[in-house]
Design an enzyme around this catalytic site. Sequence first.
Site, PDB file in Angstrom:
ATOM      1  N   ARG A   1      45.497  39.647  46.723  1.00  0.00           N
ATOM      2  CA  ARG A   1      45.197  40.802  47.559  1.00  0.00           C
ATOM      3  C   ARG A   1      44.643  40.343  48.906  1.00  0.00           C
ATOM      4  O   ARG A   1      43.785  39.471  48.958  1.00  0.00           O
ATOM      5  CB  ARG A   1      44.198  41.715  46.856  1.00  0.00           C
ATOM      6  CG  ARG A   1      44.851  42.584  45.799  1.00  0.00           C
ATOM      7  CD  ARG A   1      43.888  43.602  45.235  1.00  0.00           C
ATOM      8  NE  ARG A   1      43.159  43.066  44.096  1.00  0.00           N
ATOM      9  CZ  ARG A   1      41.861  42.825  44.079  1.00  0.00           C
ATOM     10  NH1 ARG A   1      41.119  43.069  45.153  1.00  0.00           N
ATOM     11  NH2 ARG A   1      41.286  42.352  43.005  1.00  0.00           N
TER      12      ARG A   1
ATOM     13  N   GLY B   1      52.098  42.253  44.313  1.00  0.00           N
ATOM     14  CA  GLY B   1      51.876  43.539  43.651  1.00  0.00           C
ATOM     15  C   GLY B   1      50.574  44.236  44.025  1.00  0.00           C
ATOM     16  O   GLY B   1      50.552  45.445  44.243  1.00  0.00           O
TER      17      GLY B   1
ATOM     18  N   CYS C   1      38.128  37.515  35.082  1.00  0.00           N
ATOM     19  CA  CYS C   1      36.871  37.330  34.354  1.00  0.00           C
ATOM     20  C   CYS C   1      36.985  37.762  32.904  1.00  0.00           C
ATOM     21  O   CYS C   1      35.996  38.070  32.255  1.00  0.00           O
ATOM     22  CB  CYS C   1      35.747  38.106  35.025  1.00  0.00           C
ATOM     23  SG  CYS C   1      35.271  37.399  36.602  1.00  0.00           S
ATOM     24  N   GLY C   2      38.210  37.836  32.394  1.00  0.00           N
ATOM     25  CA  GLY C   2      38.353  38.101  30.959  1.00  0.00           C
ATOM     26  C   GLY C   2      38.660  39.547  30.625  1.00  0.00           C
ATOM     27  O   GLY C   2      38.587  39.931  29.460  1.00  0.00           O
TER      28      GLY C   2
ATOM     29  N   ARG D   1      31.433  36.832  36.186  1.00  0.00           N
ATOM     30  CA  ARG D   1      31.511  35.391  35.969  1.00  0.00           C
ATOM     31  C   ARG D   1      30.162  34.834  36.379  1.00  0.00           C
ATOM     32  O   ARG D   1      29.849  34.728  37.571  1.00  0.00           O
ATOM     33  CB  ARG D   1      32.628  34.819  36.826  1.00  0.00           C
ATOM     34  CG  ARG D   1      32.981  33.378  36.565  1.00  0.00           C
ATOM     35  CD  ARG D   1      34.230  33.018  37.329  1.00  0.00           C
ATOM     36  NE  ARG D   1      35.425  33.518  36.655  1.00  0.00           N
ATOM     37  CZ  ARG D   1      36.167  32.777  35.825  1.00  0.00           C
ATOM     38  NH1 ARG D   1      35.851  31.511  35.590  1.00  0.00           N
ATOM     39  NH2 ARG D   1      37.228  33.289  35.256  1.00  0.00           N
TER      40      ARG D   1
HETATM   41  C1  SPV Z   1      43.142  42.645  40.100  1.00  0.00           C
HETATM   42  O1  SPV Z   1      43.161  41.688  40.887  1.00  0.00           O
HETATM   43  O2  SPV Z   1      42.108  43.224  39.778  1.00  0.00           O
HETATM   44  C2  SPV Z   1      44.391  43.099  39.503  1.00  0.00           C
HETATM   45  C3  SPV Z   1      45.625  42.697  40.101  1.00  0.00           C
HETATM   46  O3  SPV Z   1      44.374  43.855  38.582  1.00  0.00           O
HETATM   47  S1  SPV Z   1      45.846  43.481  41.586  1.00  0.00           S
HETATM   48  O4  SPV Z   1      46.978  44.342  41.451  1.00  0.00           O
HETATM   49  O5  SPV Z   1      46.059  42.406  42.549  1.00  0.00           O
HETATM   50  O6  SPV Z   1      44.677  44.246  41.930  1.00  0.00           O
END
Ligand code: SPV
Length: 624
Positions: free
Chosen positions: A87, A223, A274-275, A420
């Site tokens: 992101r 994504g 983080c799980g 974490r």
């Molecule tokens: C996250 O990074 O918290 C995800 C994947 O679930 S994203 O679609 O990149 O947000």
Amino acid sequence: MENTEEILRKRIDNNNYEKLLEINNPELYSFVAKYIELCNPRSVFISNSSPEDIDYIRRKAIENHEEEHLRTPGHTIHFDAYGDQGRDKAHTKILLEKGETLDEFIVTGEREENLLEINSILKDIMNEREMFVCFFTLAPENSIFSIHCVQITDSPYVAHSENILYRQGYGEFVRLGKDARFFKFVHSQGELDERFVCKNLDKRRIYIDLKEETVYSTNTQYGGNTIGLKKLAMRLAISRCAKEGWLTEHMLIMGVHGPQGRVTYFTGAFPSLCGKTSTAMLEGESIVGDDIAYIKNKNGFAFAANVEKGMFGIIQGVNSKDDPIQWKTLHTPGEIIFSNVLVTEDGSVYWIGHDGDVPERGYNHSGEWFKGKKDSKGNEIPPSHPNARFTLPLESLDNIDPNLNNPEGVLVGGFIYGGRDSDTWVPVCESFDWEHGIIMKGASIESETTAATLGKEGVREFNPMSNLDFLSIPIAKYITINLEFGKNLAKPPKIFGVNYFLKGADGNFLNEKNDKKVWLKWMDLRVHDEVTAIKTPIGYIPHYKDLKELFEKVLYKDYSYDDYVKQFQIRVPENLSKVERIKSIYLKIKDTPVRVFEVLEEEKERLIKASQRFGDYILPEKFI
Ligand code: SPV
Ligand code: MN
């Protein structure tokens, strides 16, 4: 400008035009017309959610080279550009009117100016491309949770991903007609290079316009930046739910299977990597969702629904021993998009942490790849990116919960918050009450950064409810809504804090990956008041005897008292520093509810008092 009808008629072929006209909604028409005019696609495809239309998108993703078939039927591979595999926080902005502000943690931009900018980026961006218009429903259809959405994109990969991840919505739009109130998403990947990945990353923008409930995303494929219905819709939903008094959370939803066939649902918030997914995927339990939950008060009880129906999961570390369910699905024919993993010579895939030896060669996000390959800076390129992912329908998992599509949602017994944290929190701890939980567990999450966002890894970051990246409202308001939500419930869920990453003096993790199975079973027993617990300054922690029994039963493991003490001793100096850190953060946040400072102060006093009696590192038994 030509009128809406003329544009649509002229630019969309008959077959697709008819599909659009089935939906009687002028707002939709002008939205679609506006972006046809601006983005100037060669053609427009309107998806009516039929199996044929869904298949058309699937085929287009291959034809456009955004995906390629792998050896296993149904499996495809997609790559994002180097530097476009997480992101982009810096260029994801909430657009605000002049004079409006949000906290410094939230990236914002001036609305008018940024809309001008994004419009100039979008101008003719789909030249010679096909535009896809798709309809979806967030959360189960026809339920109090549903939100309708329209996605415009020139990336069949994005549309394909959404077809896997979200419930189709065309039928709902037809049914609702003019009454459909919907979120809108406009995405263009922009120019692609010879490897069919984004070329103009300098023009990558993700702009969220709350006023029009519209999100724009350009020059990116990853994504998290492009799948409108995921984290982009989440920001719109947070703004909407803040006005309506419900919650949009970055939370998994899972059923924990207790004694006598009992199933108790938990929601859990963890920052990326983080799980969260591995918790939702625990063997023996069942998954409703792994990422985003809408939570509403129904007759005094908290009910949660999964916004999605698929999983966009992190693949690094998935192996047959620790993640048998995911492993099986990932190796079975069926619809899966792999992204940013290594494709080996025989057309199968490999990722970091996969069973077996690292292959000698293959190709990945860096092109042709061989063991020891280095990037331009001389750093070794791993076979897969640390944020490499897989996209699959939840229904292909063996542990899918029968309530995934239940329009009623599921009754929530407990909230779980985790981060974490190498040195402060015990592995599992129950808060004293709702307020204590929201403030000391949820609003106090800190986490060492991971590969899910671009930037440096390993830095401790404040991340209230693990939702900070997605907040579109002031933090203070968000916390207030959470506090209020629980107050209005007859029986609020219990709130737990967990920490899977605690380390010992030697720097090694104190727990194994699967120990979380035991923490969940303990939480389930606590929700039903079936075990007592030890009251410590930071909350209730498990008795040794209960954990010993659960370790034996769940993991067939002998849990030693020595391990228990190392894991559950109360680390007063670290907890006190955390209280101070969190307090200083909230002091800088505008309008933080006073209750936050009071609860922090109470925690501090309890910790100081305890250390005066028992010292800095206190054995759990001291509190019995
Ligand atoms: C996250 O990074 O918290 C995800 C994947 O679930 S994203 O679609 O990149 O947000
Ligand atoms: Mn997430």
